[in-house]
Write an enzyme that holds these catalytic residues in place. Structure first.
Site, short mmCIF file in Angstrom:
data_model
loop_
_atom_site.label_atom_id
_atom_site.label_comp_id
_atom_site.label_asym_id
_atom_site.label_seq_id
_atom_site.Cartn_x
_atom_site.Cartn_y
_atom_site.Cartn_z
N CYS C 86 0.82 -1.18 0.11
CA CYS C 86 -0.17 -0.17 -0.11
C CYS C 86 0.84 1.25 -0.20
O CYS C 86 1.54 1.50 -1.00
CB CYS C 86 -0.88 -0.12 1.01
SG CYS C 86 -2.35 1.06 1.19
N HIS C 203 -3.63 -5.80 0.76
CA HIS C 203 -2.82 -5.94 2.00
C HIS C 203 -2.98 -7.41 2.43
O HIS C 203 -3.84 -7.99 3.08
CB HIS C 203 -3.53 -5.16 3.15
CG HIS C 203 -3.80 -3.82 3.17
ND1 HIS C 203 -2.56 -3.21 3.87
CD2 HIS C 203 -4.08 -2.75 2.55
CE1 HIS C 203 -2.73 -1.72 3.81
NE2 HIS C 203 -3.64 -1.54 2.83
N GLU C 205 -1.30 -8.86 4.71
CA GLU C 205 -1.19 -9.06 6.17
C GLU C 205 -2.60 -8.98 6.77
O GLU C 205 -2.69 -9.11 8.12
CB GLU C 205 -0.39 -8.03 6.61
CG GLU C 205 -0.67 -6.70 7.00
CD GLU C 205 -0.87 -5.59 5.72
OE1 GLU C 205 -0.81 -6.09 4.56
OE2 GLU C 205 -1.16 -4.50 5.85
#
Ligand SMILES: Nc1ncnc2c1ncn2[C@@H]1O[C@H](COP(=O)(O)OP(=O)(O)O)[C@@H](O)[C@H]1O
Ligand SMILES: [Mg+2]
Lengths: 761, 105, 237, 105
Positions: C86, C203, C205
Site C-alpha cells: 500500500c 494488504h 497482512e
C-alpha cells in the site's frame, strides 16, 4: 469589549447599552455571580474565560441536573462520568475507554473539516485516559438526499471522517445514518471512539502536586476557533452563524497520529500526573478542569505557549481552539525527558506553568499577571439550571393514528422493494467502504452486522460495539424512544454473542430554553435510564448537544446510544447472515399490530405519527438472555434483530449477508394481525435466529422455560425470499397459506445495495 | 474562448497542515532558507463565452459556488484569451495574455 | 529469518505487519525507526501501509528521503527481499525502485473492500507458494491506488513478467468491474527486474488468519520464508 | 527575498479524474460552456536568497526532488521579488512583479 458594561454607542439621545455579559453570551445574573466569586469586576480576559466555561457546551448548565438520573454504577465500571471518557473492566487486566461526542454545528458549516476535527476531538478524549484508540464509529443524521446541499453535506462528512480516521490508522467499524427533513438545516455528526489499556494505567485529567509542570504538547497554537465550538454549539442556527465561520478549523490527522503515538509513549512512563485534551475552550478549559478536579491551582504564562501566529493576545491564546494539542501535567524534574519524547516524534512541547496550591488559575504574560480566578469556579461551579419543562402540544395530534383507515397494500413484494430502496433502510456500504474498517487487524465482524466485533489480541475475547437511536420514536414518545435506543443497542450487541456491558451517549436536542425541548430531554433521559437499569448497562459518559435548531425549528429529539459488549470467547461470535440451506429460522419475541412511527408508515403512507412500538423491558431482558444462552451452547448459527423496516426487511438482510443474493428463506407467518403489520411493523424485542434442525427442540424448550415466545418461521433455502401467511381467527381456526411475497433475493439485493449510491451519483 | 486559471488557498491564519509538513520536509532536505510554505489548489477551466466581463463573472460565480469553500478558502483567478482552435489544451499552449486578476477573501 | 518493519511518521499498518510475522509466521521481527540507516541485521524489509507524513503533498513523496527508506535501496541491491504494501508500494514508486506512479482512484473515493487478485508470476520470493493463475481474496484500503505507467514501461513490465498480481473477478477474468481503482492493465502489484522488490496495493497482512475472513495472504509470508530457507537469504542465486 | 509560485499539473494525456469530476459537477450546476477542466496543485514558497539565478535554480531543484513527480506531473513556477519585511505573508501581500517563468515537462 466595553470594560465598564455601560456606555455603548450613542444614537441620538438614546444610549444603546451593550452589556459586557452579553458579548460573551452570559446573563446579567451570571455576571453578578462572577462578581461575587471575584469580589470585583472581572477584566476582559477573565470575563471571556467565564463566558466560554459557563457556556452550555462547556458547563452543561441546562442538562446537568437531568443527567444525574442516569445509573452510573456497575461492577465493570472503572471510571464513570466526569472524566474525559468512561472506562470499563473487561478482565484479563485490561480495560476499555469509550465515549461518544457531537460535532454538529461545525459540520453544518464545513462538512469535511467539521467531521474530521470531530474525529480528532473524540480520539484525544480517549487518549487522555491513557488508552490506545482502537476503533471509531459514526452516527449521522441528515435531511433528505433529494436536496443538493444535503448531498454535499453528507458526502463531505463521510469523506471528512474517512480522511481523518483513515490517516490516523483507526478503523471506523460501525455507526448509523438516518435521513429526515428535520435535519435539513442542522445535520448531526456524532462520533465514538473506543480505546484499550491496561487496567492499572488509567490516567486522569488532574493537576495535582504543587510545583509539578504544566506542559502543552502537540500542535502550535493559532487563532483558531476563538469562541468556536463552545459558542457555536451553544446557540441556534440563524443568519449570524454565517459570520461565525472562521470558527471552523482545519484538522491535521498526521499531527494527531504523532500526538497519539507520543502520548502513549509518555503514559508508559511514571512521569505523568494528569492529561487533558485541549478541545472546546482550549487552554482555559483544560487548565481549569484539571485544577478543578484536583482541587489545586495553576499558574500559566501565555508567552510560553508555542504559537503559529504572531502577535496573539493572552485572550486569544487562552481561548484558542487549535486542534491536535494536549495539556500534560508532569512530575517536577521530568520536563526535559518529556520534551525528548515529543521531539522524537517531531512535536513541540513546552512548559507553560506550574501547579499551585492556592486554588487559583492565574494567567501571566511574560511574568505579568493578566488574570486570576478560582479554577474550580470556571469548571465545577458553573451555574446549574432547572428550567421550565412543558409537554409539547403537537403530541396530542400526532400520536392519534387509526390504523383501520390505512389501506393494506396489495403487493407486499413491491412494498419491500420500496423499503429496501429507501436511504434509511438501504445498505450503508457506500459509507463504510470509504472507511478503512480493517486497519489494526482487529475487526472480526465487519460493518453491516448488528454490531461490529473487535478481537482483543492475546486474550481470546472480543468487543462488540454499536450506536443506535431512533429519533422518530423519540419525537412521538420521547420516553419510549429513549428506552428503545438503549434496548436496541443492547440487542444489537447480543446478536453478535456479546454481553452488553455499559453505554455512552450523545443527546442531540433543540434549544433547552424552550420548555417543550427540555421536557423531551428529560423524558428521553427517564426512558434511557429505566432501560439502562433493566439491562444492567450503566452510563459511563456522554455528551449533550443543544440548540440544534434552524430558524426556530428543532430537530427531532435525538439520543444516540453507544454500547459496548464483551464476548468472552470470540470464536463463539455470531453474524446476521443465513448460513446453510435447511437451517431452521426462528423468531424470538412477539409481533404485535404496531405500525406507529415505522419506516413503512412514512415511506408508503407518508405519515409520521402514531405511537412508537411498545417497549416491555422485562421481555427484552428475557429475549436477550435466551439469545446469549443459546449462543453459549453453540446452537445459534445466525442472529439478527428486527428493527427499522420490520420482519420482512430483517429477513432480507439475513439473506444479503454472506454471498450476496445466494441465500433465501421460505417463511410462513401465522397470525391474526394485519399483513402489513406482520411484515413491516417494528415491534421491539424480536430476534431472528437460525439453528440446525437437531438443536431446534432444545432451543424452543429453553425459550419456553424463560417465558419467551419462540416460533418457527421456516427454513433457509437458495436464492428466494418467500413469505406466506396463515391467518389465525379468534376461534383458533387457521386459513390456508397465502403467499405474500416471493422474490429473487439477488434482485432485492441489488435494490438494497444501490439505495445510497443511486442518490449520491 | 478563455482559459481561466484559478488558485484556491487556505485563508490566512487557518492552519495549513500540508504547507507546514512540506516546509519541514524541505528543511530536512537542507533547504534552510525557505519559509511560509502554503499548499493550495490550482485549476484550469476553458470557457466558451464571447464577452470578457461575462466570462469574468461566470468564473467568479463558479468559484463561490463550487471551486472554493468560502468558509476556509480564498480564491483568485486570471483569464487568458485562448485561440478558439479545438485540440489545443490547457495553459501550456495558451498564447493569450494575462488578464486582470480577481481575488476574494 | 529476521524481518524489519519500517516505522515512518504516519505509518499505521506497521503493527499489522509486525503482528503477522510474529504471531502467524512466528519469525523474529523488529520495528525499524525511520532514522535508522543500517539494515544489515535483516533478511527482509517491509515498508508498511499507512499515511507516511500524512501523505501530504503526494503519497509517499516525503517518506522517500528518510534514512531507513534510503537504506532500503542498498539493502535491495544486495538481493535481499523488500516488500512494500500500500503506502509502502507508493514509496517504492516515488523512490524509483519500481517504475510508474499512483493516481487517485477513478472513483476519487477511498475504497476499503475485499478484491480478487490473479497471481501472474509465482516465480518471485513473495509468491512461490501460490499457483500461477491462482485467484486469491485480499482486501484493499486506499484512495490512490490507480497505477499508472507509460506504454513503454508497461511493455517492459509485461515482457519481464514483472506484473505479479492483477485485479480480477473470482474466476480470474479481467473486467472493468473487477478493477477497483482504474489501474492500467489491472495492475495490483509489480516487482523489479531482479524480482526481489515487490510493491502491492492490497494488504496480505490483513488476511493471514482464519478469524479475519481469509487466509489467502498468508502465502506471501510463507513464500518469503521458504525462499529464504532455500536461498540462504540472497536472491538471484 | 523571493516568493516562488509553483504549479504542478498532471501531464498531458494522463487522465485527470479530479478534473473530470469537477467538469461534471460544474455541468450539473448549469455551466454548459466549460471544458478541459484540469486540477493541479499550487504552492507558495518564500525564499531568502540574494541572487535571482540561484533562487531560480533552487526552486527548480526542489521541484525535481520533491514538489513534482516527473512520471506523471509537469511543473512550472514564477519568482516574484518580495519586500524583505517580516510579517508580510504569502502572495496576497507580494508587491513584486512576475519574473520569468520556468517549465519542465
Ligand atoms: N455511518 C456509518 N458508518 C459506518 N457504518 C455504518 C454507518 N451507518 C450504518 N453502518 C453500519 O451498517 C449496519 C447497519 O446499520 P443500521 O441499519 O443502523 O443497523 P441496526 O438497525 O442494526 O442498528 C451496521 O453494521 C452499522 O454499523
Ligand atoms: Mg440491528
Amino acid at each position: 469589549m466595553n470594560p465598564s458594561g455601560r456606555g455603548g454607542k450613542k444614537m441620538g439621545v438614546w444610549q444603546v447599552v451593550n452589556p459586557r455579559w452579553e458579548e460573551v453570551g452570559l446573563t446579567e445574573e451570571e455576571y453578578k455571580r462572577i462578581m461575587e466569586i471575584l469580589g470585583r469586576e472581572p477584566n476582559d480576559l477573565e470575563l471571556g474565560m467565564y463566558g466560554l466555561m459557563w457556556s452550555e457546551h462547556c458547563s452543561y448548565k441546562h442538562s446537568k441536573l437531568h443527567l444525574r438520573l442516569f445509573p452510573t454504577e456497575g461492577e465493570c465500571v472503572l471510571q464513570g462520568p466526569g472524566e474525559n471518557a468512561g472506562v470499563v473492566d473487561i478482565g484479563d487486566g485490561m480495560a476499555v475507554a469509550f465515549r461518544l461526542e457531537s460535532h454538529n454545528h461545525p459540520s453544518a458549516i464545513e462538512p469535511y473539516q467539521g467531521a474530521a476535527t470531530g474525529i480528532g476531538g473524540i480520539v484525544r478524549d480517549i487518549l487522555t485516559m491513557g488508552a490506545r484508540p482502537i476503533a471509531l464509529l459514526d452516527s449521522l443524521r441528515f435531511g433528505k438526499l433529494d436536496d443538493e446541499r444535503t448531498r454535499y453535506l453528507f458526502g463531505g462528512v463521510v469523506s471528512g471522517i474517512s480522511g481523518y480516521g483513515n490517516c490516523l490508522g483507526l478503523p471506523t467499524v460501525g455507526g448509523e445514518v438516518y435521513f429526515d427533513d428535520c435535519y435539513r438545516g442542522n445535520p448531526l455528526v456524532n462520533v465514538m471512539c473506543i480505546g484499550l489499556m491496561e487496567k492499572g494505567r488509567i490516567v486522569k485529567g488532574r493537576a495535582s502536586g504543587v510545583g509539578n509542570a504544566v506542559m502543552v504538547v502537540g500542535a502550535k497554537t493559532g487563532r483558531d476557533g476563538i469562541h468556536g465550538a463552545s459558542l457555536l454549539a451553544s446557540r441556534e442556527f440563524d443568519e449570524k452563524s454565517e459570520e461565525m465561520r472562521p470558527a471552523v478549523q482545519v484538522g491535521d490527522p498526521f499531527m494527531e497520529k504523532l500526538l497519539v503515538e507520543s502520548c502513549l509513549e509518555l503514559v508508559e512512563t511514571d512521569w505523568v500526573v494528569g492529561v487533558n485534551d485541549l478541545g472546546a475552550a482550549g487552554l482555559t478549559s483544560a487548565c481549569s478542569e484539571t485544577a478543578g478536579r484536583a482541587g489545586s491551582g495553576m499558574e500559566v504564562d501565555v508567552a510560553l505557549v508555542p504559537r503559529r501566529e504572531e502577535g496573539m493576545t493572552p485572550y486569544e491564546v487562552m481561548l484558542s481552539e487549535s486542534q491536535e494539542r494536549m495539556l500534560v501535567i508532569i512530575k517536577k524534574g521530568k520536563e526535559k525527558e518529556v520534551e525528548k519524547t515529543f521531539s522524537k516524534w517531531g512535536l513541540d512541547s513546552a512548559v507553560i506553568g506550574r501547579v499551585t496550591g492556592d486554588g487559583m488559575l492565574t494567567i501571566l504574560e511574560n511574568g505579568r499577571q493578566v488574570a486570576s480566578v478560582p479554577a474550580a469556579s470556571l469548571s465545577h461551579q458553573a451555574p446549574v439550571y432547572n428550567r421550565e419543562r412543558r409537554r409539547p402540544a403537537y403530541l396530542d395530534q400526532i400520536t392519534r393514528l387509526s390504523v383501520e383507515d390505512l389501506p393494506v397494500p396489495r403487493e407486499a413484494g413491491e412494498v419491500l422493494r420500496r423499503l429496501l430502496a429507501s436511504p434509511n433502510l438501504g445498505s450503508r456500504e457506500w459509507i463504510w467502504r470509504q472507511y478503512d474498517y480493517m486497519v489494526r487487524t482487529n475487526t472480526v465482524v465487519y460493518p453491516g452486522a448488528d454490531a461490529a466485533v473487535l478481537r482483543v489480541k492475546g486474550t481470546g475475547k472480543g468487543l462488540a460495539v454499536t450506536t443506535d437511536g431512533n429519533s422518530r420514536y423519540c419525537y412521538l414518545d420521547p420516553r419510549t424512544g429513549g428506552a428503545i435506543a438503549v434496548a436496541e443497542a443492547a440487542r444489537n450487541v447480543v446478536c453478535t454473542g456479546a454481553k452488553p456491558l455499559a453505554i455512552t451517549n450523545c443527546l442531540n436536542f433543540g434549544n433547552p430554553e424552550r420548555p417543550e425541548v427540555l421536557w423531551q430531554f428529560r423524558e428521553v433521559i427517564e426512558g434511557m435510564s429505566t432501560a439502562a437499569r433493566a439491562l444492567g448497562t450503566p452510563v459511563t459518559g456522554g455528551n449533550v448537544s443543544f440548540y440544534n435548531e434552524t430558524f426556530g425549528t428543532a430537530i427531532y429529539p435525538t439520543p444516540v446510544v453507544g454500547m459496548l459488549g464483551l464476548l468472552k470467547d470470540i470464536s463463539r461470535r455470531v453474524t446476521p447472515g443465513f448460513k446453510e440451506v435447511g437451517d431452521v429460522i426462528i423468531l424470538l419475541g412477539e409481533t404485535r399490530e404496531e405500525l406507529g412511527g415505522t419506516e413503512y408508515l412514512k415511506v408508503v403512507h407518508g405519515i409520521v405519527g402514531g405511537r412508537p412500538p411498545e417497549m416491555d423491558l422485562n421481555l427484552e431482558v428475557r429475549v436477550q438472555k435466551v439469545c446469549l444462552e443459546a449462543m453459549e451452547r453453540g446452537w445459534v448459527k445466525s442472529a439478527h434483530d428486527v428493527s427499522d423496516g420490520g420482519l420482512a426487511v430483517a429477513l432480507a438482510e439475513c439473506c444479503f449477508w454472506a454471498e450476496p443474493g445466494a441465500a433465501g428463506c421460505e417463511v410462513t407467518l401465522e397470525t391474526g394481525i394485519r399483513p402489513d403489520a406482520v411484515l413491516f411493523g417494528e415491534s421491539q424485542s424480536r430476534v431472528i435466529l437460525t439453528v440446525k434442525e437437531d438443536d431446534l427442540s432444545s432451543l424452543l424448550a429453553m425459550a419456553r422455560s424463560m417465558e419467551v415466545a419462540a416460533g418457527v418461521l421456516g427454513r433457509v433455502v437458495d436464492g428466494r425470499l418467500s413469505v406466506g401467511l396463515v391467518t389465525t381467527g379468534g376461534t383458533g381456526k387457521k386459513s390456508t397459506r397465502r403467499v405474500l411475497m416471493d422474490e429473487p433475493t439477488q434482485e432485492l439485493y441489488k435494490i438494497w445495495r444501490n439505495a445510497l449510491p443511486e442518490k449520491m451519483k | 474562448m478563455w482559459l481561466a486559471r484559478v488558485y484556491v488557498t487556505l485563508k490566512k491564519g487557518i492552519l495549513d497542515p500540508q504547507g507546514a509538513t512540506l516546509e519541514r520536509a524541505l528543511g530536512s532536505l537542507g533547504y534552510k532558507n525557505i519559509s511560509q510554505v502554503r499548499v493550495g489548489k490550482y485549476m484550469e477551466i476553458t470557457l466558451e463565452e464571447p464577452d470578457r466581463d461575462k466570462a469574468q463573472d461566470q468564473v467568479d460565480e463558479m468559484c463561490r459556488r463550487l471551486l472554493a469553500n468560502p468558509v476556509i478558502e480564498d480564491y483568485s483567478f486570471f483569464l487568458e484569451e485562448k485561440a478558439g482552435v479545438q485540440g489545443k489544451k490547457g495553459w501550456q499552449d495558451a498564447e493569450g495574455t494575462a488578464d486582470q486578476e480577481r481575488r476574494r477573501q | 529469518m529476521r524481518f524489519g518493519v519500517i516505522v515512518l511518521p504516519g505509518s499505521n499498518c506497521d503493527v499489522d505487519c509486525y503482528h503477522v510475522v510474529k504471531e502467524v509466521l512466528k519469525e523474529p521481527v523488529d520495528y525499524v525507526w525511520h532514522q535508522e540507516d543500517n539494515l544489515d541485521r535483516y533478511d527482509c524489509i517491509m515498508i508498511p501501509g499507512g499515511f507516511s507524513y500524512g501523505d501530504y503533498l503526494r503519497v509517499g513523496a516525503i517518506a522517500k528521503f528518510s534514512p531507513a527508506v534510503r537504506a532500503v535501496e542498498e539493502f535491495a541491491a544486495r538481493g535481499k527481499p523488500v516488500l512494500g504494501i500500500c503506502n509502502g508500494f507508493q514509496i517504492l514508486l516515488e523512490m524509483g525502485l519500481l517504475p510508474g506512479a499512483m493516481l487517485h482512484n477513478e472513483s476519487l473515493e477511498f475504497r476499503c473492500e475485499f478484491v480478487h487478485l490473479r497471481v501472474e508470476n509465482n516465480q518471485t520470493p513473495f509468491t512461490k507458494k501460490y499457483r500461477k493463475g491462482q485467484v486469491i481474496r485480499v482486501p484493499i484500503a486506499h484512495g490512490e491506488g490507480n497505477y499508472y505507467a507509460d506504454e513503454d514501461t508497461l511493455a517492459r513490465l509485461e515482457e519481464g513478467r514483472q506484473v505479479v498480481f492483477r485485479y480480477s473477478d473470482p474466476e480470474g477474468r479481467l473486467s472493468p468491474d473487477s478493477n477497483p481503482n482504474g489501474s492500467v492493465h489491472h495492475i495490483a502489484g509489480i516487482c523489479n527486474e531482479a524480482g526481489n522488490i515487490l510493491g502491492m496495493m492490497p494488504h496480505p497482512e490483513r488476511c493471514a488468519e482464519e478469524i479475519l475472513g481469509s487466509t489467502d495472504g498468508r502465502l506471501v509470508f510463507e513464500s518469503l520464508r521458504s525462499w529464504w530457507e532455500e536461498n540462504g537469504g540472497v536472491a538471484g542465486g
